[in-house]
Design a protein around this motif. Sequence first.
Motif, PDB file in Angstrom:
ATOM      1  N   PHE A  52     -25.491  -3.330  -1.660  1.00  0.00           N
ATOM      2  CA  PHE A  52     -24.421  -4.142  -1.633  1.00  0.00           C
ATOM      3  C   PHE A  52     -24.002  -4.176  -0.257  1.00  0.00           C
ATOM      4  CE2 PHE A  52     -19.786  -4.670  -1.815  1.00  0.00           C
ATOM      5  CZ  PHE A  52     -19.697  -6.186  -2.026  1.00  0.00           C
ATOM      6  N   GLU A  53     -23.692  -2.875   0.496  1.00  0.00           N
ATOM      7  CA  GLU A  53     -23.317  -2.724   1.648  1.00  0.00           C
ATOM      8  C   GLU A  53     -24.160  -3.127   2.816  1.00  0.00           C
ATOM      9  OE1 GLU A  53     -20.377  -2.261   2.871  1.00  0.00           O
ATOM     10  OE2 GLU A  53     -19.180  -0.748   1.360  1.00  0.00           O
ATOM     11  N   ALA A  54     -25.502  -2.532   2.403  1.00  0.00           N
ATOM     12  CA  ALA A  54     -26.364  -3.328   3.524  1.00  0.00           C
ATOM     13  C   ALA A  54     -26.909  -4.959   3.481  1.00  0.00           C
ATOM     14  CB  ALA A  54     -28.070  -2.552   2.909  1.00  0.00           C
ATOM     15  N   LEU A  55     -26.500  -5.477   2.316  1.00  0.00           N
ATOM     16  CA  LEU A  55     -26.837  -6.865   2.201  1.00  0.00           C
ATOM     17  C   LEU A  55     -25.414  -7.510   3.183  1.00  0.00           C
ATOM     18  CD1 LEU A  55     -27.711  -9.386   0.741  1.00  0.00           C
ATOM     19  CD2 LEU A  55     -26.062  -9.207  -1.127  1.00  0.00           C
ATOM     20  N   ILE A  56     -24.426  -6.937   3.082  1.00  0.00           N
ATOM     21  CA  ILE A  56     -23.469  -7.538   3.835  1.00  0.00           C
ATOM     22  C   ILE A  56     -23.547  -7.300   5.428  1.00  0.00           C
ATOM     23  CG2 ILE A  56     -20.885  -7.167   4.485  1.00  0.00           C
ATOM     24  CD1 ILE A  56     -20.314  -6.618   1.477  1.00  0.00           C
TER      25      ILE A  56
END
Length: 201
Positions: free
Chosen positions: A175-179
């Motif tokens: 999720f953090e990598a996506l953002i």
Amino acid sequence: MSRRRCSRCARPPSHCLCALVPRLSSRTRVLILQHPAEASHALNTARLAALALENGELRVGESFPELAAQPAHGIYRSCLLFPGAEAVPLAELAQDGRPLQLIVPDGTWRKARRILHLNPPLAALPRVVLPEGLQSRYRLRKAPMAGALSTLEAIVCALNILEGAGRFDAMLQPFEALIEGQIAAMGEAVYRRNHGGDQPG
């Protein structure tokens, strides 16, 4: 001609998140009901949540008649993660001995309410809510109200309450990598201008 996408995470091959997605077991069954409008969204956190959970499932649609026939898959007690007048704090169910099936509508508030409207057995389920005062890490969308989380964040919070603090935090890594990938694609200056980023992305 449509862009190539990973068959698992649905991201472009150059931005595939599969290596970051954990595979976690849970006593709680998580059933995510995703509005069709969300399925092709670039920031599809419900898909990431379903990929990470061995006991998780993602269904896409507006009407789910099968829920009336098998609302809880036998051994589970079903509850709906959605606010309402009769909703109780999820922590109150953490001490119950029977495993839960946590049903999570995925979409805007308007689309989620439509799913409930079209599925009376779903709307009739006991409702549970997360604690107040939570803050989303979803820096690319303005929260519609205080305490609003992305679907993945809400599921992580719920499972941590039910099965142990921190147990499911690994689900937040993709999720953090996506953002971060979305911010990098738009550029730091554009991100700060459009989303009011006051800290480094």
